[in-house]
Design an enzyme around this catalytic site. Sequence first.
Site, PDB file in Angstrom:
ATOM      1  N   GLY A  46       0.836  -1.188   0.000  1.00  0.00           N
ATOM      2  CA  GLY A  46       0.000   0.000   0.000  1.00  0.00           C
ATOM      3  C   GLY A  46       0.874   1.241   0.000  1.00  0.00           C
ATOM      4  CD  GLN A  51       3.422   5.887   2.546  1.00  0.00           C
ATOM      5  OE1 GLN A  51       2.456   5.345   2.017  1.00  0.00           O
ATOM      6  NE2 GLN A  51       4.387   5.191   3.146  1.00  0.00           N
ATOM      7  CB  CYS A  99       4.818   2.444   7.445  1.00  0.00           C
ATOM      8  SG  CYS A  99       4.483   3.913   6.463  1.00  0.00           S
ATOM      9  CG  LEU A 100       6.646   1.018   1.613  1.00  0.00           C
ATOM     10  CD1 LEU A 100       6.086   1.291   0.215  1.00  0.00           C
ATOM     11  CD2 LEU A 100       7.744  -0.026   1.559  1.00  0.00           C
ATOM     12  CG  HIS A 141      -0.811   1.534   7.121  1.00  0.00           C
ATOM     13  ND1 HIS A 141       0.107   1.069   8.044  1.00  0.00           N
ATOM     14  CD2 HIS A 141      -0.110   2.344   6.279  1.00  0.00           C
ATOM     15  CE1 HIS A 141       1.291   1.582   7.758  1.00  0.00           C
ATOM     16  NE2 HIS A 141       1.196   2.350   6.707  1.00  0.00           N
ATOM     17  CD  GLU A 142      -1.219   2.561   2.618  1.00  0.00           C
ATOM     18  OE1 GLU A 142      -0.736   3.696   2.480  1.00  0.00           O
ATOM     19  OE2 GLU A 142      -0.526   1.577   2.969  1.00  0.00           O
ATOM     20  CG  HIS A 145       0.137   7.029   5.198  1.00  0.00           C
ATOM     21  ND1 HIS A 145       1.271   7.516   5.801  1.00  0.00           N
ATOM     22  CD2 HIS A 145       0.367   5.703   5.021  1.00  0.00           C
ATOM     23  CE1 HIS A 145       2.143   6.523   5.974  1.00  0.00           C
ATOM     24  NE2 HIS A 145       1.618   5.403   5.514  1.00  0.00           N
TER      25      HIS A 145
END
Length: 174
Positions: A46, A51, A99-100, A141-142, A145
């Site tokens: 995701g 990000q 998370c990236l 999660h996304e 963000h």
Amino acid sequence: MAILDILNYPEKSLLKPSVPVESIDDEIKELVKNMGETMFDAPGVGLAAPQVGVNKRIIVYDTHADDPDFQGKKTEFTALINPEIVEASGSITSEGEGCLSVVDFTADVKRYENVTVTALDIDGNPVKMETSGIIAVIMQHEIDHLDGILFIDRISVLKRAMYKKKIKKQIKQS
Ligand code: NI
């Protein structure tokens, strides 16, 4: 298409709320394609626009993230524009959520088990999706963000403090 740079905590763009997309023009479509490519390249399941430094309400995710037959195959991603959680129920713990943008750190996070999401698809059509399990965790999660919230904001104060200390030390050293 291009691989975009993924920003890491504590980059400012990650910590501020994003604005809705007003029209899905060519620029947005290009961004979405690049986000999908960047997510698979990372690799991740995701990715949210903040990000990659764009504070607009756009997320992409691996369409088959919950299907073991597709594990790591990176075949297809779904983009959601202006996604919103309209219903949530149940409770699960995501195991080793990561998370990236939060490097070298994972944690178990308490999440809803089922979430219903409304959004626009890439062609501007309204969609309503009932998700559960892994996909529901990805949605939460996304979409977090897009509100400037990271998964480390949803773990214990102690664990978060440990992570922040580690990052401060790394920044000091570099
Ligand atoms: Ni993330």
